[in-house]
Design an enzyme around this catalytic site. Structure first.
Site, mmCIF file in Angstrom:
data_model
loop_
_atom_site.group_PDB
_atom_site.id
_atom_site.type_symbol
_atom_site.label_atom_id
_atom_site.label_comp_id
_atom_site.label_asym_id
_atom_site.label_seq_id
_atom_site.Cartn_x
_atom_site.Cartn_y
_atom_site.Cartn_z
ATOM 1 N N SER A 142 -63.201 -3.556 25.543
ATOM 2 C CA SER A 142 -62.411 -4.615 25.637
ATOM 3 C C SER A 142 -61.007 -4.773 24.650
ATOM 4 O O SER A 142 -61.251 -4.016 23.661
ATOM 5 C CB SER A 142 -63.046 -6.096 24.803
ATOM 6 O OG SER A 142 -62.424 -6.909 24.840
ATOM 7 N N CYS A 143 -59.954 -4.985 25.094
ATOM 8 C CA CYS A 143 -58.719 -4.816 24.669
ATOM 9 C C CYS A 143 -58.702 -5.859 23.331
ATOM 10 O O CYS A 143 -57.803 -5.608 22.423
ATOM 11 C CB CYS A 143 -57.670 -5.623 25.771
ATOM 12 S SG CYS A 143 -55.929 -5.728 25.176
ATOM 13 N N PHE A 144 -59.349 -6.785 23.501
ATOM 14 C CA PHE A 144 -59.493 -7.927 22.438
ATOM 15 C C PHE A 144 -60.454 -7.480 21.134
ATOM 16 O O PHE A 144 -60.396 -8.523 20.348
ATOM 17 C CB PHE A 144 -59.824 -9.251 22.841
ATOM 18 C CG PHE A 144 -58.456 -9.784 23.647
ATOM 19 C CD1 PHE A 144 -57.541 -10.483 22.948
ATOM 20 C CD2 PHE A 144 -58.363 -9.582 24.847
ATOM 21 C CE1 PHE A 144 -56.251 -10.890 23.767
ATOM 22 C CE2 PHE A 144 -57.115 -10.049 25.530
ATOM 23 C CZ PHE A 144 -56.211 -10.584 25.011
ATOM 24 N N LYS A 158 -57.891 -11.999 17.525
ATOM 25 C CA LYS A 158 -56.950 -11.573 18.327
ATOM 26 C C LYS A 158 -56.768 -12.165 19.555
ATOM 27 O O LYS A 158 -57.840 -12.415 20.551
ATOM 28 C CB LYS A 158 -57.301 -10.098 18.705
ATOM 29 C CG LYS A 158 -55.961 -9.320 19.497
ATOM 30 C CD LYS A 158 -56.433 -7.897 19.762
ATOM 31 C CE LYS A 158 -55.618 -7.253 20.384
ATOM 32 N NZ LYS A 158 -55.839 -5.742 20.739
#
Length: 262
Positions: A142-144, A158
Site C-alpha cells: 500500500s502507498c499509504f 499519511k
C-alpha cells in the site's frame, strides 16, 4: 510578468483514461507544446492503481474483480492505492524550469510544500516528513503504509500519497489526497491485514468533515501560484493531448499486457 502555468480539471474519468491523459500531458510538456500543468481529477468508479515497478501479485485480484475495481498500472513508481473518496492530482514540469532543476528530493519537497500550504489554508495541521528512511512498514503493497521524505501526514497518519516519474527533461508527479477512507476496502483490495496496521492511513474527514473536493481544488489552485510565483490559468487539454491520450488508453492502459506486466 509572472510565468503562466496551466490548470486542468477533468473531473471523474475512467482509470485507463486518467493514466493515459497524465502521460499525454507530460509528453506535451516535454515537447514544449504545453506549459507546466497541474491537473485535478477523480475516478468514475473506485479503482486500484499500482506502481510502475510493482508486482501484480501483491494485489487481491479476485476481490477487485468481484467488486468491479479496475486495476491500472501507473506510469509513476510507488505502491498501490484504492482510489475512491479523494482528490487526485498530477503535475508535469520540465527540469529546466526553477525550482525543479535540482535533485529528486528537492523537487519532491517543492511540490509537497505547495500542497501543504493549500492544506494549511483549510485549517489542516499537516506536516512534511524530513526523514529519508522508510519506516518498518515499507514492504507493504500500500502507498499509504509508510511515510518517507517529503510526504504529508497528520498526527502520524499519511493521507497524501504521491509518486514520481523522472524523464531526462521532465517530471511527472501523481498523487492522491484522501477525503474519506474505507479502511476495510483498502485492506481487502491491497492484501493488507486490518488487525496489524489500519492506523497508518488517515483521511481529511477525520479532522474536518466539511472540506469538499471543491474546497481542496480551490485552495491548492491558490497555493501553487503563491509557492512558485506563477500565474495559474484554467484550460482544457490540447488536441494533441486528447489524441495521444486516446491512443495511449487503447494501446497501453486498457491492455492486460501493460497492467499485468509484472
Amino acid at each position: 510578468m509572472a510565468p503562466e502555468w496551466r490548470l486542468i480539471d477533468t473531473g471523474p474519468c475512467s482509470a485507463s483514461y486518467n493514466m493515459a491523459l497524465d502521460e499525454a500531458i507530460v509528453e506535451a510538456v516535454r515537447k514544449k507544446l504545453s506549459p507546466p500543468t497541474l491537473r485535478f481529477y477523480q475516478w468514475s468508479v473506485p479503482a486500484v492503481s499500482i506502481g510502475y515497478f510493482q508486482k501484480i501479485s501483491e494485489i487481491n485480484i479476485d476481490y477487485c474483480n468481484r467488486m468491479g475495481y479496475p486495476i491500472i498500472r501507473r506510469p509513476t513508481g510507488g505502491r498501490a492505492i484504492l482510489h475512491d473518496s479523494e482528490l487526485t492530482y498530477s503535475f508535469s514540469v520540465r527540469t529546466d524550469i526553477a525550482p525543479f532543476t535540482g535533485r529528486l528530493f528537492d523537487n519532491y519537497m517543492a511540490i509537497s510544500k505547495a500542497i501543504i500550504s493549500g492544506l494549511s489554508a483549510l485549517g489542516l495541521d499537516a506536516v512534511i516528513s524530513y526523514s529519508k528512511k522508510r519506516d518498518a512498514r515499507h514492504k507493504s503493497p500500500s502507498c499509504f503504509e509508510s511515510i518517507s521524505y517529503g510526504e504529508i501526514s497528520i498526527n502520524g497518519q499519511k493521507f497524501v500519497g504521491s509518486a514520481q516519474r523522472h524523464y531526462a527533461d521532465c517530471i511527472l508527479q501523481q498523487g492522491s489526497i484522501l477525503l474519506d477512507l474505507n479502511i476495510k476496502e483498502q485492506c481487502k483490495a491491497l492484501n493488507l491485514n486490518i488487525d496489524e496496521n489500519p492506523g497508518g492511513i488517515g483521511a481529511i474527514a477525520k479532522y474536518n468533515g466539511k472540506i469538499t473536493i471543491n474546497n481542496l481544488q480551490n485552495s491548492l489552485s491558490m497555493a501553487f501560484p503563491n509557492a512558485f510565483g506563477i500565474k495559474l490559468s484554467m484550460e482544457r487539454p490540447t488536441q494533441f493531448e486528447l489524441n495521444l491520450a486516446q491512443e495511449l488508453e487503447k494501446e497501453k492502459y486498457s491492455t492486460h499486457e501493460w497492467n499485468f506486466r509484472r
